[in-house]
Write a protein that holds these residues in place. Structure first.
Motif, PDB file in Angstrom:
ATOM      1  N   GLY A 164       0.818  -1.213   0.000  1.00  0.00           N
ATOM      2  CA  GLY A 164       0.000   0.000   0.000  1.00  0.00           C
ATOM      3  C   GLY A 164       0.850   1.259   0.000  1.00  0.00           C
ATOM      4  N   MET A 165       1.942   1.245   0.785  1.00  0.00           N
ATOM      5  CA  MET A 165       2.824   2.408   0.795  1.00  0.00           C
ATOM      6  C   MET A 165       3.462   2.628  -0.576  1.00  0.00           C
ATOM      7  SD  MET A 165       4.623   1.877   4.530  1.00  0.00           S
ATOM      8  CE  MET A 165       5.710   3.279   4.310  1.00  0.00           C
ATOM      9  N   TYR A 166       3.848   1.537  -1.236  1.00  0.00           N
ATOM     10  CA  TYR A 166       4.443   1.659  -2.569  1.00  0.00           C
ATOM     11  C   TYR A 166       3.431   2.210  -3.575  1.00  0.00           C
ATOM     12  CZ  TYR A 166       5.893   0.175  -7.219  1.00  0.00           C
ATOM     13  OH  TYR A 166       6.184   0.151  -8.552  1.00  0.00           O
ATOM     14  N   VAL A 167       2.236   1.675  -3.571  1.00  0.00           N
ATOM     15  CA  VAL A 167       1.211   2.135  -4.516  1.00  0.00           C
ATOM     16  C   VAL A 167       0.844   3.594  -4.241  1.00  0.00           C
ATOM     17  CG1 VAL A 167      -1.187   1.798  -5.242  1.00  0.00           C
ATOM     18  CG2 VAL A 167       0.315  -0.173  -4.908  1.00  0.00           C
ATOM     19  N   GLY A 168       0.729   3.952  -2.953  1.00  0.00           N
ATOM     20  CA  GLY A 168       0.411   5.340  -2.622  1.00  0.00           C
ATOM     21  C   GLY A 168       1.498   6.305  -3.080  1.00  0.00           C
ATOM     22  N   ALA A 169       2.774   5.907  -2.847  1.00  0.00           N
ATOM     23  CA  ALA A 169       3.878   6.760  -3.287  1.00  0.00           C
ATOM     24  C   ALA A 169       3.915   6.880  -4.805  1.00  0.00           C
ATOM     25  CB  ALA A 169       5.211   6.208  -2.764  1.00  0.00           C
ATOM     26  N   ARG A 170       3.675   5.767  -5.495  1.00  0.00           N
ATOM     27  CA  ARG A 170       3.650   5.810  -6.959  1.00  0.00           C
ATOM     28  C   ARG A 170       2.497   6.664  -7.465  1.00  0.00           C
ATOM     29  NH1 ARG A 170       1.372   3.003 -11.198  1.00  0.00           N
ATOM     30  NH2 ARG A 170       2.722   2.754 -13.034  1.00  0.00           N
ATOM     31  N   ARG A 171       1.358   6.563  -6.808  1.00  0.00           N
ATOM     32  CA  ARG A 171       0.199   7.366  -7.222  1.00  0.00           C
ATOM     33  C   ARG A 171       0.479   8.854  -7.024  1.00  0.00           C
ATOM     34  NH1 ARG A 171      -4.654   5.407  -4.013  1.00  0.00           N
ATOM     35  NH2 ARG A 171      -4.182   3.542  -5.243  1.00  0.00           N
ATOM     36  N   ARG A 172       1.091   9.196  -5.882  1.00  0.00           N
ATOM     37  CA  ARG A 172       1.429  10.609  -5.659  1.00  0.00           C
ATOM     38  C   ARG A 172       2.477  11.108  -6.643  1.00  0.00           C
ATOM     39  NH1 ARG A 172       0.579   8.733  -0.380  1.00  0.00           N
ATOM     40  NH2 ARG A 172       2.775   8.149  -0.132  1.00  0.00           N
ATOM     41  N   LEU A 173       3.442  10.233  -6.975  1.00  0.00           N
ATOM     42  CA  LEU A 173       4.454  10.610  -7.952  1.00  0.00           C
ATOM     43  C   LEU A 173       3.828  10.863  -9.317  1.00  0.00           C
ATOM     44  CD1 LEU A 173       7.400  10.981  -8.812  1.00  0.00           C
ATOM     45  CD2 LEU A 173       7.515   8.496  -9.185  1.00  0.00           C
ATOM     46  N   MET A 174       2.926   9.966  -9.735  1.00  0.00           N
ATOM     47  CA  MET A 174       2.268  10.150 -11.023  1.00  0.00           C
ATOM     48  C   MET A 174       1.429  11.425 -11.032  1.00  0.00           C
ATOM     49  SD  MET A 174       3.341   7.747 -12.913  1.00  0.00           S
ATOM     50  CE  MET A 174       2.204   7.908 -14.281  1.00  0.00           C
ATOM     51  N   GLU A 175       0.787  11.721  -9.909  1.00  0.00           N
ATOM     52  CA  GLU A 175      -0.024  12.936  -9.838  1.00  0.00           C
ATOM     53  C   GLU A 175       0.859  14.182  -9.932  1.00  0.00           C
ATOM     54  OE1 GLU A 175      -3.444  15.119  -9.731  1.00  0.00           O
ATOM     55  OE2 GLU A 175      -3.212  12.934  -9.884  1.00  0.00           O
ATOM     56  N   SER A 176       2.007  14.145  -9.232  1.00  0.00           N
ATOM     57  CA  SER A 176       2.909  15.300  -9.310  1.00  0.00           C
ATOM     58  C   SER A 176       3.488  15.457 -10.707  1.00  0.00           C
ATOM     59  CB  SER A 176       4.034  15.146  -8.285  1.00  0.00           C
ATOM     60  OG  SER A 176       4.846  14.023  -8.591  1.00  0.00           O
ATOM     61  N   LEU A 177       3.812  14.323 -11.351  1.00  0.00           N
ATOM     62  CA  LEU A 177       4.315  14.395 -12.725  1.00  0.00           C
ATOM     63  C   LEU A 177       3.244  14.932 -13.672  1.00  0.00           C
ATOM     64  CD1 LEU A 177       6.361  11.072 -13.004  1.00  0.00           C
ATOM     65  CD2 LEU A 177       7.240  13.396 -12.777  1.00  0.00           C
ATOM     66  N   ARG A 178       1.994  14.519 -13.436  1.00  0.00           N
ATOM     67  CA  ARG A 178       0.907  15.011 -14.285  1.00  0.00           C
ATOM     68  C   ARG A 178       0.723  16.525 -14.088  1.00  0.00           C
ATOM     69  NH1 ARG A 178      -2.555  11.938 -12.415  1.00  0.00           N
ATOM     70  NH2 ARG A 178      -2.224  10.197 -13.845  1.00  0.00           N
ATOM     71  N   ALA A 181       3.551  18.224 -15.781  1.00  0.00           N
ATOM     72  CA  ALA A 181       3.372  18.250 -17.232  1.00  0.00           C
ATOM     73  C   ALA A 181       2.347  19.303 -17.638  1.00  0.00           C
ATOM     74  CB  ALA A 181       2.947  16.867 -17.722  1.00  0.00           C
ATOM     75  N   ASP A 182       1.255  19.399 -16.866  1.00  0.00           N
ATOM     76  CA  ASP A 182       0.257  20.430 -17.164  1.00  0.00           C
ATOM     77  C   ASP A 182       0.854  21.829 -17.001  1.00  0.00           C
ATOM     78  OD1 ASP A 182      -1.545  18.425 -17.596  1.00  0.00           O
ATOM     79  OD2 ASP A 182      -2.429  18.520 -15.600  1.00  0.00           O
ATOM     80  N   SER A 183       1.676  21.995 -15.947  1.00  0.00           N
ATOM     81  CA  SER A 183       2.306  23.298 -15.748  1.00  0.00           C
ATOM     82  C   SER A 183       3.262  23.640 -16.880  1.00  0.00           C
ATOM     83  CB  SER A 183       3.048  23.310 -14.402  1.00  0.00           C
ATOM     84  OG  SER A 183       3.734  24.518 -14.212  1.00  0.00           O
ATOM     85  N   LEU A 184       4.055  22.638 -17.305  1.00  0.00           N
ATOM     86  CA  LEU A 184       4.967  22.875 -18.421  1.00  0.00           C
ATOM     87  C   LEU A 184       4.205  23.174 -19.705  1.00  0.00           C
ATOM     88  CD1 LEU A 184       7.681  20.129 -17.820  1.00  0.00           C
ATOM     89  CD2 LEU A 184       7.924  22.591 -17.531  1.00  0.00           C
ATOM     90  N   GLU A 185       3.087  22.493 -19.908  1.00  0.00           N
ATOM     91  CA  GLU A 185       2.288  22.760 -21.103  1.00  0.00           C
ATOM     92  C   GLU A 185       1.742  24.187 -21.084  1.00  0.00           C
ATOM     93  OE1 GLU A 185      -1.535  20.829 -23.503  1.00  0.00           O
ATOM     94  OE2 GLU A 185      -0.820  19.956 -21.628  1.00  0.00           O
TER      95      GLU A 185
END
Length: 434
Positions: A164-178, A181-185
């Motif tokens: 669960g900790m791994y999935v949560g960290a990955r989900r937060r990472l993907m959200e920050s990357l998204r 990406a929106d900010s860069l766009e």
């Protein structure tokens, strides 16, 4: 046509607190499995507790169904699993609840506290079961009971918690990357808009510059040609030799005007390829540089007029019948091409205005070379009434003074123009020499 997960979620929203229907179906299936497990374990629990079997089954089904709200209230699911652990039920609910809790956005201290409570509860229950098993059926050593309790409790708690900790960290990472990406766009879009504004500004500046050059080239030459043509018409019957000289002057000026216009059009044609080049969207940062390059390449290849040609310019006006005097002060030296062109064009346009509006007026052209600047002044006296009445009536677009001011101000200079107390007109300009 493919769609992103966010678009799919917007297109098919799930019921209640679920984002998608698939998530609702998954939680419903897990809750059903947990209810069946707890309901089956409710039978021996009811017999051991001395209550009706139906009550134990209903209690187990209700307890297992709590897994349905794991996304909404993960803390409640973990607490219920800890509470029903002594009844030897809720194992699936405990594992899934710990995974959901670790993957959530709750503070780490709350997750650690509930995970510790679950580990302790599982250890106690497993220890009691192992002790009962060793006393009744299987004889094992004293070391085996705590070993089994620790192994089972850690095995039931650590894997779902870590996953669960791994999935949560990955989900937060993907959200920050998204979000990044929106900010860069958005930044790229803003840069593209600014680059387009700069390009439009550069195009407008280029149009203004070309219009100024065309005005300076055409207005002066054609004005002198019109003046000579008028003089030719007046003296032709009386003095044929002077008429021939005036006709030759008109021809020379016409050829000079055509030569300068041809050079200007050649520059425009050579600059078309630079302006027509497309800049790819990804090279937003290169747009401003491309504009600068296009403007640099669009500059005339020839050196253009300079201050050395000032005497010739004054001589042409004198040949057209103007009484003009040139005076130069200070030590003559070289300036940059832009400064010399601007100084020449200011004097040229001022003399053209005298031809247009004050034909026959005596004119004074003064040029001063100073330490850190160059100054020029063109002043004419009031025109004679006879000359004014017989003027060639040259048309005026009203852009001469505006163009002179723009040229001088662009180089950081000062431009002043206006009538004199004596009834004439004065044009003055000072340009920094650096």
């Amino acid at each position: 046509m493919t769609t992103t997960g966010e678009e799919e979620a917007k297109a098919r929203p799930g019921p209640w607190w679920w984002v998608r229907r698939r998530s609702a179906l998954l939680d419903g299936g897990l809750a059903l499995a947990s209810a069946l497990e707890c309901g089956a374990r409710g039978v021996p629990f009811a017999r051991d507790a001395g209550i009706p079997v139906a009550v134990g089954v209903v209690f187990g089904v209700l307890a297992g169904s709590v897994l349905l709200v794991r996304r909404r209230w993960p803390i409640a699911v973990v607490l219920v699993s800890i509470a029903v652990a002594p009844a030897q039920m809720g194992y699936l609910m405990g594992v899934v609840g710990l995974y959901t809790l670790a993957a959530s956005e709750l503070p780490r201290r709350i997750i650690a506290s509930l995970a510790g409570m679950s580990l302790l509860g599982m250890f106690v229950v497993t220890f009691v079961q192992a002790r009962q098993l060793s006393d009744s059926e299987v004889r094992v050593g004293d070391w085996a009971v705590p070993f089994i309790a620790v192994t089972m409790s850690v095995g039931m708690t650590a894997p779902p918690l870590l996953l669960g900790m791994y999935v949560g960290a990955r989900r937060r990472l993907m959200e920050s990357l998204r979000e990044r990406a929106d900010s860069l766009e958005r930044e790229l879009q803003l840069l593209a808009e600014r680059a387009e504004e700069r390009a439009e500004w550069a195009r407008n500046e280029e149009r203004t510059r070309i219009a100024r050059e065309m005005h300076d080239v055409v207005a002066h030459r054609v004005s002198l040609m019109v003046v000579h043509a008028a003089a030719l018409q007046a003296v032709a019957p009386k003095d044929p030799e002077k008429a021939v000289r005036n006709a030759a002057l008109v021809g020379d000026m016409g050829r000079q005007a055509l030569t300068e216009l041809r050079e200007m059009l050649g520059v425009l044609r050579s600059g078309e390829g630079v302006r027509a080049r497309e800049v790819p969207p990804a090279a937003v940062g290169e747009v401003a540089a491309a504009v600068v390059v296009s403007r640099a390449e669009a500059e005339p290849s020839a050196e253009g007029p300079c201050l050395e040609e000032l005497e010739e310019l004054v001589g042409q006006s004198a040949a057209a019948g103007m009484v003009v005097a040139l005076s130069v002060e200070g030590e003559v030296r070289l300036y940059t091409r832009e400064i010399e062109q601007t100084a020449f064009r200011v004097v040229q346009e001022a003399l053209t205005n005298v031809h247009k509006h004050a034909a026959g007026a005596k004119t004074y052209v003064r040029l001063a070379h100073r330490v850190s600047e160059i100054a020029m002044q063109v002043e004419n006296e009031p025109p004679p009434e006879v000359a004014s009445a017989s003027s060639a009536r040259l048309p005026s677009g009203g852009n001469g003074l505006v163009g002179m001011r723009e040229r001088v101000v662009a180089l950081g200079g000062v431009f002043v123009s206006g009538p004199t107390d004596a009834g004439g007109f004065r044009v003055s300009a000072v340009i920094p020499a650096t």
